[in-house]
Design a protein around this motif. Structure first.
Motif, PDB file in Angstrom:
ATOM      1  N   ARG A  15      45.546  40.637  42.446  1.00 31.21           N
ATOM      2  CA  ARG A  15      46.500  39.971  43.327  1.00 31.21           C
ATOM      3  C   ARG A  15      47.717  39.520  42.530  1.00 31.21           C
ATOM      4  NH1 ARG A  15      45.271  34.756  47.284  1.00 31.21           N
ATOM      5  NH2 ARG A  15      47.389  34.600  48.156  1.00 31.21           N
ATOM      6  N   ARG A  16      48.903  39.795  43.047  1.00 31.82           N
ATOM      7  CA  ARG A  16      50.144  39.456  42.356  1.00 31.82           C
ATOM      8  C   ARG A  16      50.461  37.974  42.548  1.00 31.82           C
ATOM      9  NH1 ARG A  16      53.131  43.639  40.604  1.00 31.82           N
ATOM     10  NH2 ARG A  16      55.035  42.387  40.628  1.00 31.82           N
ATOM     11  N   GLN A  23      41.077  35.945  41.680  1.00 31.42           N
ATOM     12  CA  GLN A  23      41.812  36.878  42.541  1.00 31.42           C
ATOM     13  C   GLN A  23      42.951  37.544  41.782  1.00 31.42           C
ATOM     14  OE1 GLN A  23      43.065  34.518  45.886  1.00 31.42           O
ATOM     15  NE2 GLN A  23      41.000  34.379  46.764  1.00 31.42           N
ATOM     16  N   MET A  24      43.650  36.768  40.942  1.00 32.94           N
ATOM     17  CA  MET A  24      44.729  37.331  40.131  1.00 32.94           C
ATOM     18  C   MET A  24      44.181  38.384  39.171  1.00 32.94           C
ATOM     19  SD  MET A  24      47.426  35.337  37.622  1.00 32.94           S
ATOM     20  CE  MET A  24      46.138  34.777  36.478  1.00 32.94           C
TER      21      MET A  24
END
Length: 343
Positions: free
Chosen positions: A180-181, A175-176
């Motif tokens: 995504r942060r 996800q990162m």
């Protein structure tokens, strides 16, 4: 780790661990002697039922310094009895009363001054004493498996601690990488998990093919007890002798930007093990994060390994491991060892 292959045959036992904290004891092996001078107070602390970060925060409060003024070489388990070093930066060389730190969770074993902050990874390894309880399995076969591990070593898996609760760190890393942060501390943890997952894939392929502790064509070697690598170079009698004496180990990739150093059969195996869609996403994410290609030993041999039956269903294991190696890798080769349920 239950999904990973076994190097020495079928699992031999079922057991539980951490029935009480004393059943999982870890002592840090120091990498250096304290200088006896300087403005960093070096503390050797035994902790019980507390994690390393919580103890570091307690030390900062005790010393009246910012949390960044407290350092440690490595994180240790919470549900255990562990001994480790901490350093506290005290420029005026005035330390509060050590007795104020004493509690059921923290006991100060020694203190001295040192001229440098304790760096992460500044340890020679860890010594373990583990007690498995409610052991079910044939005692003679378990004894023989442990003798085999002591003599031959075992696959140097990254342990389940790297992958978070229910293995959630790898999906979070994906996800990162997709945008995504994450906080800085989370980012570092997820990068490590992604690298570890790819390494374990390569090691799993070599265990399945029976070549985790032997040389392949195009092998890259890691010197025992260090991160120094050399090769590939053709196998010869000198290398074979060094491999047999655990002076060198075959290696696998810690992924990052750049070309794999391996060639020949070793390269083919690594590429095949990391060719699926998820592995490709992890590889690209690590490269874009700026990490560089490194290597890690595929083989691990526990030092001073011993075992004893405390009761018919209670087995004590003791051994020492280098930094970055996991006791769960040893337990994995025995069978199913699960943590005792806690209130």
């Amino acid at each position: 780790m239950t999904a990973l292959p076994l190097a020495f045959g079928a699992p031999l036992l079922d057991a539980i661990i951490r029935s009480v904290p004393e059943d999982f004891q870890v002592d840090e092996l120091p990498a250096f002697e304290a200088s006896g001078e300087g403005e960093h107070l070096l503390l050797e602390i035994r902790k019980r039922g507390a994690n390393t970060v919580a103890v570091a925060k307690r030390l900062a409060q005790w010393a009246g310094v910012a949390e960044m003024g407290v350092s440690y070489a490595g994180q240790k388990d919470r549900h255990a009895v562990t001994t480790q070093r901490f350093s506290v930066h005290l420029p005026k060389r005035v330390a509060p009363d050590l007795a104020l730190l004493e509690s059921d969770e923290i006991h100060v074993l020694a203190s001295t001054w040192h001229n440098r902050k304790l760096q992460r990874g500044a340890l020679a390894g860890n010594r373990f004493r583990l007690v498995l309880r409610q052991v079910q399995g044939e005692r003679g076969a378990i004894d023989e498996r442990l003798r085999t591990i002591a003599a031959r070593g075992l696959p140097n898996w990254f342990g389940e601690q790297r992958f978070g609760r229910d293995g959630g760190n790898v999906p979070a890393a994906l996800q990162m990488f997709a945008g995504r942060r994450m906080r800085r501390d989370q980012r570092s943890m997820l990068l490590s998990a992604a690298r570890s997952a790819l390494f374990n894939r390569v090691l799993a392929a070599r265990v399945e093919q029976g070549c985790w502790d032997v040389a392949l064509d195009g092998e890259v070697w890691v010197l025992d007890g260090s991160r120094s690598v050399f090769g590939p170079e053709p196998m010869n009698d000198a290398l074979a002798e060094r491999l047999a004496h655990f002076d060198i180990h075959p290696s696998g990739p810690l992924w990052g930007a750049g070309e794999l150093r391996s060639t020949g059969k070793a390269l083919e195996l690594e590429q095949a093990a990391l060719a699926d869609e998820q592995a490709l996403a992890l590889r690209v994410g690590l490269e874009q994060a700026g990490l560089k290609q490194e290597r890690r030993a595929l083989r691990l041999r526990p030092a001073s390994m011993q075992h004893a039956w405390l009761q018919d269903d209670a087995l004590e294991l003791s051994f020492a491991l280098p930094p970055g190696c996991y006791a769960t890798a040893v337990l994995h080769e025995l069978g199913s060892v699960v943590e005792a349920q806690r209130p």
